[in-house]
Design a protein around this motif. Structure first.
Motif, PDB file in Angstrom:
ATOM      1  N   UNK A  52       0.030  65.643  19.429  1.00 55.89           N
ATOM      2  CA  UNK A  52       1.101  66.329  19.691  1.00 55.89           C
ATOM      3  C   UNK A  52       1.707  66.590  18.487  1.00 55.89           C
ATOM      4  N   UNK A  53       1.623  65.559  17.308  1.00 56.31           N
ATOM      5  CA  UNK A  53       2.030  65.886  16.112  1.00 56.31           C
ATOM      6  C   UNK A  53       1.633  67.395  15.290  1.00 56.31           C
ATOM      7  N   UNK A  70      -6.245  71.665  27.021  1.00 58.03           N
ATOM      8  CA  UNK A  70      -7.707  71.162  27.509  1.00 58.03           C
ATOM      9  C   UNK A  70      -7.840  69.647  26.643  1.00 58.03           C
ATOM     10  N   UNK A  71      -7.412  69.374  25.319  1.00 59.70           N
ATOM     11  CA  UNK A  71      -7.561  68.129  24.598  1.00 59.70           C
ATOM     12  C   UNK A  71      -6.325  67.174  25.081  1.00 59.70           C
ATOM     13  N   UNK A  72      -5.118  67.367  25.001  1.00 55.59           N
ATOM     14  CA  UNK A  72      -4.097  66.418  25.312  1.00 55.59           C
ATOM     15  C   UNK A  72      -4.047  66.037  27.017  1.00 55.59           C
ATOM     16  N   UNK A 107       3.556  52.161  20.457  1.00 57.69           N
ATOM     17  CA  UNK A 107       3.447  52.348  18.989  1.00 57.69           C
ATOM     18  C   UNK A 107       2.351  53.152  18.380  1.00 57.69           C
ATOM     19  N   UNK A 108       1.163  53.149  19.160  1.00 50.10           N
ATOM     20  CA  UNK A 108       0.217  54.084  18.699  1.00 50.10           C
ATOM     21  C   UNK A 108       0.478  55.379  18.662  1.00 50.10           C
ATOM     22  N   UNK A 109       1.005  55.919  19.894  1.00 46.42           N
ATOM     23  CA  UNK A 109       1.696  57.137  19.980  1.00 46.42           C
ATOM     24  C   UNK A 109       2.467  57.627  18.937  1.00 46.42           C
ATOM     25  N   UNK A 110       3.434  56.674  18.422  1.00 47.87           N
ATOM     26  CA  UNK A 110       4.460  57.181  17.528  1.00 47.87           C
ATOM     27  C   UNK A 110       3.729  57.304  16.023  1.00 47.87           C
ATOM     28  N   UNK A 111       2.821  56.106  15.799  1.00 47.36           N
ATOM     29  CA  UNK A 111       1.929  56.364  14.518  1.00 47.36           C
ATOM     30  C   UNK A 111       1.129  57.594  14.625  1.00 47.36           C
ATOM     31  N   UNK A 116      -0.116  62.835  12.751  1.00 48.53           N
ATOM     32  CA  UNK A 116      -0.232  64.466  13.219  1.00 48.53           C
ATOM     33  C   UNK A 116       0.614  65.487  12.520  1.00 48.53           C
ATOM     34  N   UNK A 117       1.911  64.759  12.273  1.00 41.78           N
ATOM     35  CA  UNK A 117       3.023  65.864  11.536  1.00 41.78           C
ATOM     36  C   UNK A 117       2.892  65.906  10.233  1.00 41.78           C
TER      37      UNK A 117
END
Length: 123
Positions: A52-53, A70-72, A107-111, A116-117
């Motif tokens: 998503x980033x 597809x992936x997300x 926390x992992x999603x934020x990282x 990703x950004x």
């Protein structure tokens, strides 16, 4: 027709992600035990964050949207599993697994989003 294509992308991706999770569970379940579900969820949350980033840096193209679906939503949505986490957390003495998984997953999603950004703020 577009909606049907999107549903098929998610369904096929979900089948792949679910099969991947089942394969890992069959291969490592006895060795890793009850830590496996939270581990899968945290790894999946990190990967979703990266996706998503990365997606936030892309144009609003249909190709990028298809990858996200597809992936997300598909693969990573099928790979991670809230239902298994909820069942394990309901076991006596394992509530902390559920709480820890949600905290670590967030926390992992934020990282993953930051990675990703490319360290950039969202536009």
């Amino acid at each position: 027709m577009k909606m049907l294509r999107d549903v098929v992308l998610v369904a096929v991706g979900g089948a792949i992600g679910t099969a991947l999770r089942a394969g890992i569970t069959l291969a490592l379940g006895d060795d890793v035990g009850s830590a496996l579900v939270p581990l899968i969820n945290v790894v999946g949350a990190f990967a979703i964050g990266i996706l998503f980033g990365w997606r936030s840096r892309m144009s609003a193209s249909s190709r990028a949207q298809h990858v996200q679906l597809f992936v997300g939503t598909g693969v990573l949505g099928g790979f991670t599993t809230y239902s298994a986490l909820a069942v394990e957390a309901a076991e006596p003495g394992l509530l902390w697994w559920g709480i820890g998984s949600v905290v670590l997953g967030t926390g992992a999603a934020w990282g993953g989003l930051v990675l990703g950004r490319g360290g950039r703020r969202q536009r």
